[in-house]
Write a protein that holds these residues in place. Structure first.
Motif, PDB file in Angstrom:
ATOM      1  N   LEU A  42       0.796  -1.224   0.000  1.00 41.92           N
ATOM      2  CA  LEU A  42       0.000   0.000   0.000  1.00 41.92           C
ATOM      3  C   LEU A  42       0.831   1.279   0.000  1.00 41.92           C
ATOM      4  CD1 LEU A  42      -2.702  -1.118   2.587  1.00 41.92           C
ATOM      5  CD2 LEU A  42      -2.940  -1.001   0.102  1.00 41.92           C
ATOM      6  N   GLY A 103      -9.050   2.506   6.175  1.00 47.05           N
ATOM      7  CA  GLY A 103      -9.745   2.621   4.902  1.00 47.05           C
ATOM      8  C   GLY A 103     -10.527   3.914   4.754  1.00 47.05           C
ATOM      9  N   ALA A 163      -4.134  -8.395  -1.721  1.00 44.09           N
ATOM     10  CA  ALA A 163      -4.355  -6.951  -1.763  1.00 44.09           C
ATOM     11  C   ALA A 163      -3.911  -6.362  -3.093  1.00 44.09           C
ATOM     12  CB  ALA A 163      -3.597  -6.283  -0.616  1.00 44.09           C
ATOM     13  N   LEU A 166      -6.619  -7.089  -5.583  1.00 43.83           N
ATOM     14  CA  LEU A 166      -7.813  -6.268  -5.386  1.00 43.83           C
ATOM     15  C   LEU A 166      -7.595  -4.834  -5.844  1.00 43.83           C
ATOM     16  CD1 LEU A 166      -9.239  -7.394  -1.905  1.00 43.83           C
ATOM     17  CD2 LEU A 166     -10.283  -7.693  -4.155  1.00 43.83           C
ATOM     18  N   LEU A 167      -6.398  -4.320  -5.620  1.00 46.22           N
ATOM     19  CA  LEU A 167      -6.114  -2.930  -5.983  1.00 46.22           C
ATOM     20  C   LEU A 167      -6.119  -2.696  -7.492  1.00 46.22           C
ATOM     21  CD1 LEU A 167      -3.323  -2.166  -3.372  1.00 46.22           C
ATOM     22  CD2 LEU A 167      -5.566  -1.063  -3.496  1.00 46.22           C
ATOM     23  N   THR A 170     -10.252  -2.460  -7.803  1.00 42.36           N
ATOM     24  CA  THR A 170     -11.085  -1.678  -6.895  1.00 42.36           C
ATOM     25  C   THR A 170     -10.231  -0.635  -6.187  1.00 42.36           C
ATOM     26  OG1 THR A 170     -12.728  -1.834  -5.122  1.00 42.36           O
ATOM     27  CG2 THR A 170     -10.782  -3.228  -4.923  1.00 42.36           C
ATOM     28  N   THR A 171     -10.824   0.087  -5.228  1.00 41.32           N
ATOM     29  CA  THR A 171     -10.134   1.192  -4.567  1.00 41.32           C
ATOM     30  C   THR A 171      -9.440   0.741  -3.293  1.00 41.32           C
ATOM     31  OG1 THR A 171     -12.070   1.783  -3.241  1.00 41.32           O
ATOM     32  CG2 THR A 171     -11.872   2.788  -5.434  1.00 41.32           C
ATOM     33  N   PHE A 172      -8.585   1.624  -2.781  1.00 42.63           N
ATOM     34  CA  PHE A 172      -7.918   1.337  -1.515  1.00 42.63           C
ATOM     35  C   PHE A 172      -8.928   1.187  -0.391  1.00 42.63           C
ATOM     36  CE2 PHE A 172      -6.637   3.609   2.432  1.00 42.63           C
ATOM     37  CZ  PHE A 172      -5.890   2.586   2.989  1.00 42.63           C
ATOM     38  N   THR A 175     -10.446  -2.219  -0.519  1.00 46.74           N
ATOM     39  CA  THR A 175      -9.426  -3.216  -0.166  1.00 46.74           C
ATOM     40  C   THR A 175      -9.184  -3.241   1.332  1.00 46.74           C
ATOM     41  OG1 THR A 175      -8.344  -2.947  -2.316  1.00 46.74           O
ATOM     42  CG2 THR A 175      -7.043  -3.941  -0.546  1.00 46.74           C
ATOM     43  N   VAL A 178     -12.055  -4.922   3.127  1.00 45.49           N
ATOM     44  CA  VAL A 178     -12.026  -6.379   2.970  1.00 45.49           C
ATOM     45  C   VAL A 178     -11.050  -7.015   3.955  1.00 45.49           C
ATOM     46  CG1 VAL A 178     -11.348  -8.272   1.428  1.00 45.49           C
ATOM     47  CG2 VAL A 178     -12.791  -6.411   0.572  1.00 45.49           C
ATOM     48  N   PHE A 179      -9.880  -6.439   4.065  1.00 42.05           N
ATOM     49  CA  PHE A 179      -8.875  -7.030   4.950  1.00 42.05           C
ATOM     50  C   PHE A 179      -9.175  -6.755   6.421  1.00 42.05           C
ATOM     51  CE2 PHE A 179      -6.753  -7.496   0.961  1.00 42.05           C
ATOM     52  CZ  PHE A 179      -6.076  -8.687   1.110  1.00 42.05           C
TER      53      PHE A 179
END
Length: 406
Positions: A42, A103, A163, A166-167, A170-172, A175, A178-179
């Protein structure tokens, strides 16, 4: 002279209880280590979101890991007042909530505060989960603890890769949510598994009855040499992982390739624990440390100058020596510390290495801001070579200090 100490009473612990304890500990280790190393994937996202320098990116990384390091010993003390099973479940939930807050963070300061919350929860896992496994398998805990350690590497391999995937679609914010959900789900699983596991009872016995480290004279200077090498080794590991996504990006790679690169390093790291352990038994602790640290410095240089395709091939091997050295150093502590001092020694050792991993990226980040990411990573490689000095110099003063059982 005899010395009183405490060991867990595991009388009445049946096979089902032991398995539940091990599964819960492995779940916690995989979840916390995976979420912790999620930060590396990230960092480029946060750099674009908040327009941050390498120093500030390193501060964000350290907000998580430094909190984790500083609270290791207090977390172990807290486990004597709160039932360890519940403490492990609650702390895992706290980490999940920290990622949920991350997030929705609207600034770098809010993000840093969220990572501190996540690190607060993560500080409990290592001392509490490892103690629970040791307690459940008292007298025969070596293999279960090995599985517990491997589960952490498994989490490091799977969660950052997930991650990165997913990035790409989709958006941070999504993501991170989700985590965070994974962390909260893990907390529920841990709580369910340990719900009926009885709290430990403590017995008092003679230190002479304890097998760990028995028969080895204490050597504070040898321990100090190991500690300083481990601190520098940890600095190398965290510094390289911090810059790896930017190296891939600098060489024309994508975000997905950066995630794959990190996964390859973590997979190699999992293998390295077994390979370096075998090397230590076969060739001795000192020789293994020398080989792995020099190999680390050399392979970091290869990753810096090689095309991405070649770098990807090299990364698992780099991960093996990057992560395997720490296991060798940790295992050598029992050779230089007296039996009744092992608990304190390991707490100091753990705090020092995690603290180093938290602070070092900030120093490397300063170099990166002023000299560029490639120069900073080259400085990381130089640190790996210099990490040899404490143990090598001490071994000249006291030959065989680290290989008394080799």
């Amino acid at each position: 002279m005899t010395l009183s100490t405490s060991i867990p009473d595991v009388r009445g612990a049946d096979s089902a209880t032991r398995k539940k304890t091990l599964v819960a500990a492995c779940t916690a280790h995989a979840t916390h280590d995976g979420l912790s190393d999620l930060v590396y994937v990230l960092l480029p996202i946060w750099q674009d979101m908040f327009v941050l320098s390498y120093v500030w990116l390193s501060v964000l990384r350290s907000a998580y890991s430094l909190t984790l390091a500083v609270l290791q010993i207090p977390a172990a003390t807290l486990s004597t007042r709160i039932r360890p099973a519940w403490l492990l479940a609650i702390s895992t939930a706290v980490t999940g909530l920290g990622w949920l807050a991350a997030g929705f963070a609207g600034s770098a300061i809010a993000l840093g505060a969220s990572l501190v919350i996540a690190g607060l929860g993560a500080s409990v896992q290592h001392p509490v989960a490892s103690a629970m496994v040791s307690r459940a398998y008292a007298g025969n805990a070596k293999k279960p603890l090995g599985l517990y350690n491997f589960s952490g590497d498994l989490g490091k391999s799977m969660l950052p890769a997930g991650a990165a995937f997913l990035l790409t679609c989709t958006t941070f914010q999504v993501t991170a949510t989700v985590f965070a959900g994974i962390g909260l789900l893990a907390a529920l699983v841990i709580g369910a598994l340990l719900r009926h596991v009885p709290a430990p009872r403590i017995l008092t016995c003679k230190a002479a009855a304890l097998p760990a480290g028995a028969g080895h004279a204490g050597s504070p200077r040898a321990f100090a040499a190991l500690l300083w090498t481990a601190i520098m080794d940890s600095a190398v590991r965290m510094g390289f992982l911090t810059f790896l996504p930017f190296i891939i990006k600098h060489n024309g790679g994508s975000l997905a390739q950066a995630g794959v690169a990190l996964t390859l390093v973590f997979i190699g790291g999992a293998m390295g624990k077994f390979v370096c352990g075998w090397m230590s038994e076969r060739f001795g602790t000192l020789k293994t440390i020398v080989v792995t640290e020099l190999a680390t410095a050399l392979l970091i240089g290869v990753v810096l100058i090689a095309p991405i395709s070649l770098a990807m091939i090299v990364l698992p091997l780099l991960g093996a020596v990057l992560n395997g050295t720490s296991s060798v150093l940790y295992g050598a502590v029992t050779d230089v510390v007296e039996s009744h001092k092992l608990e304190k020694a390991f707490s100091v050792f753990y705090t020092g290495t995690i603290g180093s991993g938290a602070v070092a990226p900030i120093l490397y980040g300063y170099v990166g801001d002023h000299a560029g990411v490639l120069s900073a990573t080259a400085f990381v490689a130089l640190t790996a070579a210099l990490a040899l000095l404490p143990v090598v110099l001490f071994s000249r003063l006291q030959p065989g200090a680290f290989d008394s059982r080799s």
